[in-house]
Design an enzyme around this catalytic site. Structure first.
Site, short mmCIF file in Angstrom:
data_model
loop_
_atom_site.label_atom_id
_atom_site.label_comp_id
_atom_site.label_asym_id
_atom_site.label_seq_id
_atom_site.Cartn_x
_atom_site.Cartn_y
_atom_site.Cartn_z
N ASP A 280 0.72 -1.41 0.12
CA ASP A 280 -0.01 -0.09 0.07
C ASP A 280 0.80 1.27 -0.11
O ASP A 280 2.17 1.09 0.31
CB ASP A 280 -1.14 -0.06 1.27
CG ASP A 280 -2.32 0.93 1.08
OD1 ASP A 280 -2.10 1.84 0.09
OD2 ASP A 280 -3.16 0.78 1.53
C1 NOJ Z 1 -3.83 3.92 0.20
C2 NOJ Z 1 -4.90 3.40 0.25
O1 NOJ Z 1 -5.23 2.29 1.47
C3 NOJ Z 1 -5.24 2.54 -0.95
O2 NOJ Z 1 -6.37 1.63 -1.07
C4 NOJ Z 1 -5.14 3.32 -2.24
O3 NOJ Z 1 -5.13 2.37 -3.31
C5 NOJ Z 1 -3.72 3.94 -2.30
N1 NOJ Z 1 -3.73 4.90 -1.04
C6 NOJ Z 1 -3.32 4.53 -3.52
O4 NOJ Z 1 -4.22 5.89 -3.44
#
Ligand code: NOJ
Length: 872
Positions: A280
């Site tokens: 993530d």
């Molecule tokens: C953090 C989020 O938890 C995730 O779901 C997302 O795809 C990424 N940021 C990118 O924005």
């Protein structure tokens, strides 16, 4: 168990800070046992050709080219939310990764589809797939290689959790069908889907590792992991998902992004995942350790503590760790092969469009690398309209999700001439503009989606008021959340009250709710309870329409005599208005069903589902309730909720008759042996020459400040090679080995041992419309394990569902449902396998319209079906 960090100074600082802060430990018994090495991809036959093509390129790539494709070029260093480095010499492009699960985030001319929770409420596998196809078409149309969705974790264990609405509901099987059908749809048009977030990211607060504190640790036992939280991921892998995103949090004390138990063991070996694993955003907290633990792609590429400095745990550090021998060459080759193979598997080597939008701006021109102070500029937005006719599927979903909870005296549907008084700001668009809050980080006007990275800009928002106007309805609107004194109630009036409850992602706080509903609790926002009560005090026919991210408490007004009807419209996206009108005015009967239970009080839930507050050191979230979340818990605790999971009324009624159960594949207590792994590509394992990572002289002339590169200065590359020659050794974690394993008995193909998915029984059922309106019925199939087992199992568990087409009064349709071997198994912790606990036992196969309306029982051993009401 957390593996040691890389050599980076940043990780050393972090390690010391986090270890001195760790005053609370993971409870005994919750273990993430080390599992090494990372299994090579390419051993299932359905990926052989893609791996073959990938290996031809990988064999020809230099070290710096390889490390360049395993990481992003830095946050805000490109047009998409994530942008990998490229290997242009071998014609492998930079890949564009973009949110999110309900539509393209931060873009234009895109559809804002209904959220996952709304899709779950349709209980309609065809609509799940159709939305996936439409999403895929839009992402492809914008030149996005990798869609950052669907989300199947959080599962919704914690009703107040901020991001439950991005997924499909609080049951693993509903979540699994939602995720798998979405993936199949998205990937059918060549876009790589990303199933996220692995795993157990059940609350927003304290999710991330930072300089002061490690991320929250979700502590869960092996059986709970397999039977609840992993189930939807297994189905997603079985559908061939190309990418998996690891969660921010830790599991059993080890950060998911470097949890070798989760990535190497569970995902890559047991579930046979052949695609690539990404972190993530800023969730990667080490270099070597995360690579050894199976991470394949670092997103967005920067270190997690202070991004935007041009520092990375990978890129140039990855090149260094290969040259000094810390990371074995075959681990890097495997990561790169996985990424390239996925690209081939989805056909992206053939005419795939380049990005034509920019997530960072809506301007036509702008900086190409906004994260750099000195960026070249150019055209960044081409405003390509990708909406097609997707509004149709969006509206169908929004409509078929609407869940009629209560309809006293058949007050709904409304007559066309009904005199309506409409209350609540939720009925009309945000007066400041439908996209005025970044990432939907406010709760103003009609709530079509929650907030955070899972949001998308609206191209338009068809509000309930817009749609009432379009219908020429006879209505007066009071755009206020306080009961107005001038509404002039008349006995013939019907009052529509619009209320909502919001939540979202942790980087935005809305009305004191930092993602999770910490201060709103499970109450309506904006004094919604009071508004309903006040309207109900003056009007005798009140219909409450709720836009909500999840369960809310209805007790303050549900039983007031004036409150005749309650509708959950969930989060409809852009098509909030007309979809609702079709239900209110009876063009279509409601056919949505609750994807979660509605409690009578928060006390209905076990204490372990309370949000975890601040704790010194690593916050610990121990899943002591095990399998008993949502309806499984309500059954176990013998609590009658306000509305049970699966509940949803129609304007008509249905009978379920002529049920039959047919054995298909005979069961055995242990599944047949798994197939052996096929042979993945192999490469020379010699450490490459340092020169493969040197900065090319010409590249320095166009170097972008703070952009992440995979090259090293010559002196650094040579020093790494010298460290290797001097015999310096990386302190490998306990259990570390480089010998590939045959894989566990529960594995064998994408999703696990293919025998797990053998159909054990089919169930067929005749559904007849016994009422006076056309409508669609949902048949939900729940399994009750045979009595007298040594192992404890929930009273009943959803295993399949099917929805009829529109049935005219008197019309019938036969539905087919099925039970797999896995559906009838429990995860045996000692055997590390799915075992059928009683082959000859009589499984109760219950079918009905909700978990509290099960009226047909088929028996696996008796072989017959009877009409009979389920009771605990
Ligand atoms: C953090 C989020 O938890 C995730 O779901 C997302 O795809 C990424 N940021 C990118 O924005």
């Amino acid at each position: 168990m957390s593996a040691p960090h890389s050599f980076s100074i940043f990780s050393l600082i972090l390690l010391s800070l986090s270890s001195c802060a760790s005053s609370i430990d993971v409870p005994a018994g919750y273990v993430a046992a080390p599992y090494y090495p990372a299994p090579h991809g390419g051993w299932t036959s359905d990926w052989t050709e893609s791996y073959r093509k990938a290996s031809l390129l990988v064999s020809n790539m230099t070290l710096a080219e390889k490390t360049n494709v395993t990481a992003g070029t830095g946050i805000f260093m490109g047009r998409c939310v994530g942008n990998t480095g490229s290997a242009t010499r071998v014609e492998f492009p930079s890949l564009c990764l973009q949110d999110g699960p309900l539509g393209i985030r931060n873009s234009d001319h895109n559809t804002a589809f209904p959220a996952g929770i709304t899709v779950g409420a349709t209980f309609d596998k065809n609509l799940m797939y159709a939305r996936g196809v439409a999403l895929g078409e839009e992402f492809r149309g914008k030149g996005i290689n990798i869609h950052l969705g669907p989300s199947v974790g959080p599962l919704g264990r914690r009703p107040r959790g901020g991001r439950n609405w991005e997924g499909f509901g609080s049951d693993p099987v509903l979540q699994a069908f939602g995720g798998a059908r979405t993936i199949e749809g998205i990937q059918s048009v060549g876009v790589i889907a990303t199933i996220k977030h692995l795993i157990a990211n059940e609350q927003e607060m304290y999710r991330m590792y930072n300089l002061a504190q490690p991320g929250i640790s979700s502590n869960l036992d092996d059986r709970t992991l397999h039977e609840l939280y992993l189930w939807p991921f297994a189905e997603g892998v079985r559908s061939g998902v190309g990418a998996v995103m690891m969660a921010y949090n830790a599991v059993n004390g080890s950060a998911c992004s470097q949890n070798s138990y989760l990535i190497n063991n569970i995902l890559k070996d047991e579930l046979g995942f052949q695609g690539f694993v990404m972190s993530d955003w800023l969730a990667q907290i080490s270099g070597v350790a995360s690579s050894l633990s199976g991470l394949d792609m670092s997103m967005p590429g920067d270190i997690h503590t202070i991004p935007l400095l041009g520092s990375s745990y990978w890129m140039y550090e990855y090149s260094r760790s290969i040259l000094n021998g810390s990371v074995p060459v075959d681990r890097l080759n495997d990561a790169v092969t996985r990424i390239l193979a996925t690209w081939f598997q989805l056909g992206q080597d053939q005419d795939y469009p380049k990005p034509n939008f920019d997530t960072n701006t809506l301007d036509a021109e702008g900086p190409l690398y906004p994260g750099s102070l000195f960026s070249p500029t150019g055209i960044v937005n081409e405003f390509v309209d990708v909406q097609g006719n997707h509004a149709d599927v969006a509206r169908d979903i929004a409509r078929d999700a609407i869940t009629l909870l209560k309809n006293t005296n058949g007050i709904l549907p409304l007559s066309k001439t009904a005199k309506l008084k409409v209350f609540g700001t939720d009925a009309e668009k945000n007066p400041d503009g439908i996209n005025s809050c970044t990432d939907m980080g406010c709760d103003k006007g009609t709530l079509g989606m929650g907030w955070g990275s899972g949001s998308a800009r609206y191209p338009y928002l068809d509000s309930p008021i817009d749609a009432l106007k379009a219908r020429g309805a006879n209505f007066t609107f009071f755009n206020t959340d306080s009961f107005p004194s001038n509404s002039n109630p008349a006995a013939s009036d019907i009052a529509l009250v619009f209320v909502n409850a919001d939540s979202g992602e942790n980087y935005i706080t809305v009305e004191n709710n930092p993602g999770d509903r910490t201060s709103a609790n499970l109450n309506l926002w904006h004094n919604g309870d009071k508004l309903v009560q006040d309207v109900a005090a003056k009007y005798t026919n009140v219909i409450v329409i709720v836009h909500t991210v999840g369960p809310i408490l209805l007790e303050a007004w549900h039983d007031l005599p004036a409150v005749k009807s309650v509708l959950f419209a969930h989060l409809p996206g852009q098509e909030a208005g007309e979809s609702l009108m079709q239900i209110l005015f009876g063009d279509v009967s409601p056919s949505g069903h609750l994807p979660y239970t509605i409690p009578t009080s928060e006390d209905n839930y076990p204490d372990s589902l309370d949000l975890i507050g601040f704790e010194l050191g690593q916050p610990q979230d121990t899943f002591t309730e095990g399998l008993y979340v949502d309806y499984r818990h309500f059954h176990k605790a013998n609590i009658t909720p306000r509305y049970a999971f699966g509940h949803g009324l129609s304007y008509t009624t249905f009978s379920f008759t002529n049920a039959t159960i047919t054995p298909v594949t005979p069961l055995t207590s242990t599944p047949p042996a798994r197939p052996a792994k096929g042979t993945p590509p192999s490469y020379p394992t010699a450490i490459p020459a340092a020169a493969e990572a040197y900065w090319p002289a010409e590249a320095k002339t166009y170097r972008i400040w703070r952009y992440l590169y995979s090259w090293l200065e010559k002196a650094d590359a040579d020093a790494a090679a010298a460290d290797l020659a001097a015999g310096k050794k990386y302190p490998y974690p306990p259990g570390y080995t480089t010998t590939q394993k045959p894989g566990p008995p529960a594995g064998g193909a994408q999703g696990g041992n293919p025998a797990l998915f053998d159909t054990a029984y089919t169930v067929s059922l005749r559904v007849t419309n016994t009422g006076n309106a056309t409508g669609r019925a949902v048949a939900q199939l729940y399994v009750q394990f045979p009595p007298g087992l040594a192992v404890d199992t929930p009273a009943v568990q959803l295993r399949d569902f099917a929805k009829t087409g529109p049935l005219a009064p008197g019309a019938s349709q036969t539905l087919q449902l099925r039970l797999t071997r896995k559906d009838l198994s429990v995860w045996d912790v000692a055997a590390q396998n799915w075992l059928v606990p009683s082959v000859a036992g009589d499984y109760g196969v219950w079918i009905g319209e909700a978990v509290d309306r099960l009226g047909v029982r088929c028996g696996s051993a008796t072989g017959g079906c009877v009409e009979k009401a389920f009771s605990l």
